[in-house]
Design a protein around this motif. Structure first.
Motif, PDB file in Angstrom:
ATOM      1  N   UNK A 125       0.832  -1.199   0.000  1.00 44.81           N
ATOM      2  CA  UNK A 125       0.000   0.000   0.000  1.00 44.81           C
ATOM      3  C   UNK A 125       0.867   1.249   0.000  1.00 44.81           C
ATOM      4  N   UNK A 126       0.248   2.374  -0.302  1.00 39.09           N
ATOM      5  CA  UNK A 126       1.012   3.614  -0.428  1.00 39.09           C
ATOM      6  C   UNK A 126       1.305   4.283   0.902  1.00 39.09           C
ATOM      7  N   UNK A 153       5.956  -0.903   0.126  1.00 36.49           N
ATOM      8  CA  UNK A 153       5.391   0.368  -0.324  1.00 36.49           C
ATOM      9  C   UNK A 153       6.113   0.828  -1.581  1.00 36.49           C
ATOM     10  N   UNK A 154       5.380   0.864  -2.685  1.00 40.15           N
ATOM     11  CA  UNK A 154       5.881   1.452  -3.921  1.00 40.15           C
ATOM     12  C   UNK A 154       4.813   2.429  -4.426  1.00 40.15           C
ATOM     13  N   UNK A 155       4.196   3.133  -3.468  1.00 43.55           N
ATOM     14  CA  UNK A 155       3.151   4.114  -3.756  1.00 43.55           C
ATOM     15  C   UNK A 155       2.033   3.472  -4.577  1.00 43.55           C
ATOM     16  N   UNK A 156       1.582   4.154  -5.626  1.00 42.74           N
ATOM     17  CA  UNK A 156       0.434   3.664  -6.399  1.00 42.74           C
ATOM     18  C   UNK A 156       0.723   2.366  -7.144  1.00 42.74           C
ATOM     19  N   UNK A 157       1.986   1.998  -7.274  1.00 46.30           N
ATOM     20  CA  UNK A 157       2.348   0.756  -7.968  1.00 46.30           C
ATOM     21  C   UNK A 157       2.492  -0.427  -7.016  1.00 46.30           C
ATOM     22  N   UNK A 161       3.631  -4.466  -7.939  1.00 42.74           N
ATOM     23  CA  UNK A 161       4.886  -4.938  -7.367  1.00 42.74           C
ATOM     24  C   UNK A 161       4.613  -6.100  -6.413  1.00 42.74           C
ATOM     25  N   UNK A 162       3.489  -6.028  -5.693  1.00 46.94           N
ATOM     26  CA  UNK A 162       3.120  -7.116  -4.793  1.00 46.94           C
ATOM     27  C   UNK A 162       2.769  -8.384  -5.537  1.00 46.94           C
ATOM     28  N   UNK A 163       2.073  -8.261  -6.658  1.00 49.43           N
ATOM     29  CA  UNK A 163       1.738  -9.434  -7.469  1.00 49.43           C
ATOM     30  C   UNK A 163       3.007 -10.086  -8.009  1.00 49.43           C
ATOM     31  N   UNK A 339      -5.090   4.920  -5.186  1.00 50.33           N
ATOM     32  CA  UNK A 339      -3.675   4.554  -5.151  1.00 50.33           C
ATOM     33  C   UNK A 339      -3.474   3.107  -5.610  1.00 50.33           C
ATOM     34  N   UNK A 340      -2.800   2.287  -4.794  1.00 50.23           N
ATOM     35  CA  UNK A 340      -2.424   0.942  -5.232  1.00 50.23           C
ATOM     36  C   UNK A 340      -3.617   0.064  -5.587  1.00 50.23           C
ATOM     37  N   UNK A 341      -4.792   0.366  -5.018  1.00 51.87           N
ATOM     38  CA  UNK A 341      -5.951  -0.501  -5.202  1.00 51.87           C
ATOM     39  C   UNK A 341      -6.676  -0.289  -6.529  1.00 51.87           C
ATOM     40  N   UNK A 342      -6.430   0.835  -7.202  1.00 57.98           N
ATOM     41  CA  UNK A 342      -7.244   1.207  -8.358  1.00 57.98           C
ATOM     42  C   UNK A 342      -7.306   0.179  -9.474  1.00 57.98           C
ATOM     43  N   UNK A 343      -6.153  -0.287  -9.926  1.00 56.74           N
ATOM     44  CA  UNK A 343      -6.150  -1.254 -11.028  1.00 56.74           C
ATOM     45  C   UNK A 343      -6.772  -2.583 -10.600  1.00 56.74           C
ATOM     46  N   UNK A 344      -6.638  -2.912  -9.316  1.00 57.55           N
ATOM     47  CA  UNK A 344      -7.212  -4.163  -8.814  1.00 57.55           C
ATOM     48  C   UNK A 344      -8.733  -4.057  -8.717  1.00 57.55           C
TER      49      UNK A 344
END
Length: 380
Positions: A125-126, A153-157, A161-163, A339-344
């Motif tokens: 998460x960011x 933490x890689x901000x919005x990415x 990065x977690x996947x 942030x990180x959740x958007x694409x998911x």
């Protein structure tokens, strides 16, 4: 080596939502109060008056129409302009962990396997609400998962990065990995800044990744991943324990609108647009080509939900034409930037209509700069 598989995803959406009209009304009331309180300095030419915002401005600039939040009342209070999220005791589950658990439970229910089949938890998460213990370990305990857990933490990415990290971990493992993305983005947003007060919302997502050898039917093969970072100050948040002496001692109070605003989210929007769009577009095309996939053939793009204009231009460059609404998924009108959740969220809500073998792309990009791509293929 067996492929990694996205076996299931989950989503937790807060009950409260704020429309553009509601947000603008609160912001403009605060502007009127600020201008009145500083009338003498404004009349003397010492400072510039604040300008009103509008729903039309917000939608044109971002495509956002509303956002889900954990605390609507505090954000819309012109005397506060910040969420009011009470501190919890160390014996209570943390707010981020609670959100992550809700999303994880949704994913686990869809997965249909017991938590004993999960061997690790990644919280990507960011903004983490504390340095330690890791939020991931708290989520691990709450769900009764054995093994290990860690934050990243890689901000919005962070999610892509977690996947990638999870896919590498399950390559030679019999256990699945749970990756969660809890985001209370409203807590690091300056609601007194006209250029950004509308950007973020709150949410949590979860993804379960497992080895293909252990996966049941359905889900998505991860065909390839690509990560990239490039340092930039164009998106920044300077909040941290080293600057705690400069912050208000009463943590229940919002950070004031003065020199401390760099402890909240700040960005140079035009610069970000100009630099990130070509970086991400080229990265996606290069990743597809490396996998022997024509980028024009990608059935759907689940991009980071930052700005509708960025997403439209990236989609056009990748597909080589104007993408349809079905091909280039947009959910930020309802959720805003999470942030990180958007694409998911986009992937979770809009992955229907795929035949076995159809391919799509999950992509995120943000502060750092950081960017990540995950090319997926529908499984039998």
């Amino acid at each position: 080596m067996h492929k990694a598989v996205i076996a299931a995803t989950g989503l937790y959406t807060p009950e409260q939502s704020i429309s553009n009209d509601e947000l603008v009304a609160a912001y403009n009331t605060w502007v009127d109060q600020w201008n009145a309180a500083n009338a003498a300095a404004i009349d003397a030419g010492e400072i510039e008056p604040k300008s009103h915002s509008s729903s039309a401005f917000i939608e044109k600039a971002s495509g956002i129409k509303s956002r889900f939040v954990m605390d609507k009342e505090g954000i819309l209070d012109p005397s506060r302009m910040a969420p009011r999220i009470p501190a919890r005791s160390n014996d209570e589950i943390s707010i981020l962990a609670e959100m992550a658990v809700r999303a994880a439970e949704d994913a686990i229910a869809k997965w249909g396997k017991p938590v004993s089949e999960i061997g690790a938890v990644i919280c990507a998460a960011s903004n983490m609400q504390r340095a330690y213990p890791a939020m991931a370990i708290e989520v691990q305990q709450a769900l009764g998962i054995e093994g290990f857990a860690f934050d990243m933490n890689v901000a919005c990415s962070s999610a892509t990065f977690g996947i990638k990290t999870a896919a590498d971990l399950v390559a030679n493992s019999d256990k699945a990995i749970l990756m969660v993305n809890p985001e209370v983005c409203s807590a690091h947003l300056n609601f007194k800044d006209r250029d950004s007060h509308f950007i973020f919302g709150d949410v949590a997502t979860a993804v379960i990744i497992e080895n293909e050898a252990n996966a049941g039917p359905g889900g998505w093969n991860i065909l390839g991943t690509s990560l990239q970072t490039q340092f930039s100050n164009a998106i920044r948040n300077n909040f941290g324990f080293l600057n705690r002496t400069h912050l208000p001692t009463d943590t229940a109070e919002p950070i004031p609108s003065d020199g401390l605003t760099d402890k909240l989210f700040v960005q140079q929007g035009r610069k970000v647009f100009k630099e990130v769009v070509p970086m991400v577009s080229e990265m996606i095309v290069e990743q597809a080509n490396a996998l022997g996939i024509d980028p024009h053939s990608l059935k759907r793009l689940w991009l980071h939900q930052a700005n509708i204009n960025m997403n439209h231009l990236i989609g056009k460059r990748v597909l080589g034409r104007e993408p349809t609404a079905e091909e280039n998924v947009i959910i930020l009108d309802e959720y805003a930037n999470t942030s990180s959740a958007g694409s998911i969220i986009a992937f979770h809500l809009h992955n229907d209509g795929f035949e076995v073998g159809d391919k799509g792309l999950i992509c995120s990009f943000g502060a750092g700069y950081s960017a990540g791509t995950v090319v997926v293929e529908k499984r039998e």
